[in-house]
Design an enzyme around this catalytic site. Sequence first.
Site, PDB file in Angstrom:
ATOM      1  N   HIS B   7       0.798  -1.204  -0.188  1.00 16.95           N
ATOM      2  CA  HIS B   7       0.067   0.022   0.167  1.00 16.95           C
ATOM      3  C   HIS B   7       0.736   1.194   0.006  1.00 16.95           C
ATOM      4  CE1 HIS B   7       0.529  -0.826   4.446  1.00 16.95           C
ATOM      5  NE2 HIS B   7       0.682   0.527   4.269  1.00 16.95           N
ATOM      6  N   HIS B  79       3.895   7.143   3.855  1.00 15.39           N
ATOM      7  CA  HIS B  79       4.931   5.903   3.773  1.00 15.39           C
ATOM      8  C   HIS B  79       4.344   4.784   2.775  1.00 15.39           C
ATOM      9  CE1 HIS B  79       2.120   4.179   6.634  1.00 15.39           C
ATOM     10  NE2 HIS B  79       2.441   2.973   5.956  1.00 15.39           N
ATOM     11  N   GLU B 116       9.366   1.986  21.547  1.00 13.16           N
ATOM     12  CA  GLU B 116      10.581   1.607  20.718  1.00 13.16           C
ATOM     13  C   GLU B 116      11.601   1.264  21.394  1.00 13.16           C
ATOM     14  OE1 GLU B 116      11.759   5.099  18.275  1.00 13.16           O
ATOM     15  OE2 GLU B 116      13.312   3.959  17.441  1.00 13.16           O
TER      16      GLU B 116
END
Lengths: 120, 120
Positions: B7, B79, B116
């Site tokens: 995508h 993105h 993260e």
Amino acid sequence: MIGRLNHVAIAVRDMDAAVAVYRDTLGGEVSEKVAQPDHGVSTVFVVLPNTKIELLEPLGAGSPIAKFLDRNADGGIHHICYEVDDILAARDRLKAAGARVVLFLHPKDFCGTLVELEQA
Amino acid sequence: MIGRLNHVAIAVRDMDAAVAVYRDTLGGEVSEKVAQPDHGVSTVFVVLPNTKIELLEPLGAGSPIAKFLDRNADGGIHHICYEVDDILAARDRLKAAGARVVLFLHPKDFCGTLVELEQA
């Protein structure tokens, strides 16, 4: 109306470095580099199973992607291309919906100059 | 290594307006809007014959696309997603090539916080 995603175009400063990333690091299938002086870019295609990535590097003075790369030092996605069955019908539909549709003439037919026509 | 383009994700400020553009103006096939509070976004997919566009709208405080929209007032491509056969092999190959590979943990498993991990 919009059909397949024909390509995603990514502007890059250094095509050799970009090819190394897409071919060697990401393992993509990468075409030869082709200079397109009429468009002010060199292109390389990364062929994916369902679509392609078009890498664009500036070529010559006044490349249409030069300003984009001034604003995006690391490069970036420049545009995406959707396929349509009938480009004139698409234009009419988009204009009727209030979209600004821009008319460019190919530089090859106009003394090497990319000409935009605007009704004024 | 990289396979299909899964995508292209486009960040938008106003999903209703974006859906109107993609469904009504561009004539695309558009899915229902889905709230994804764990990711801080709502999503709509524009289904193309060969891939899809993922429209992302901020959801809740501290959405991961909020800063992007501050810098890109009209929205923009956020993105692109490439498919790989083996995500761990891909990670190892990319790290060996010197790429910075970031490790995130899903908020659903960590008290609603996107975590993260960084080696330090």
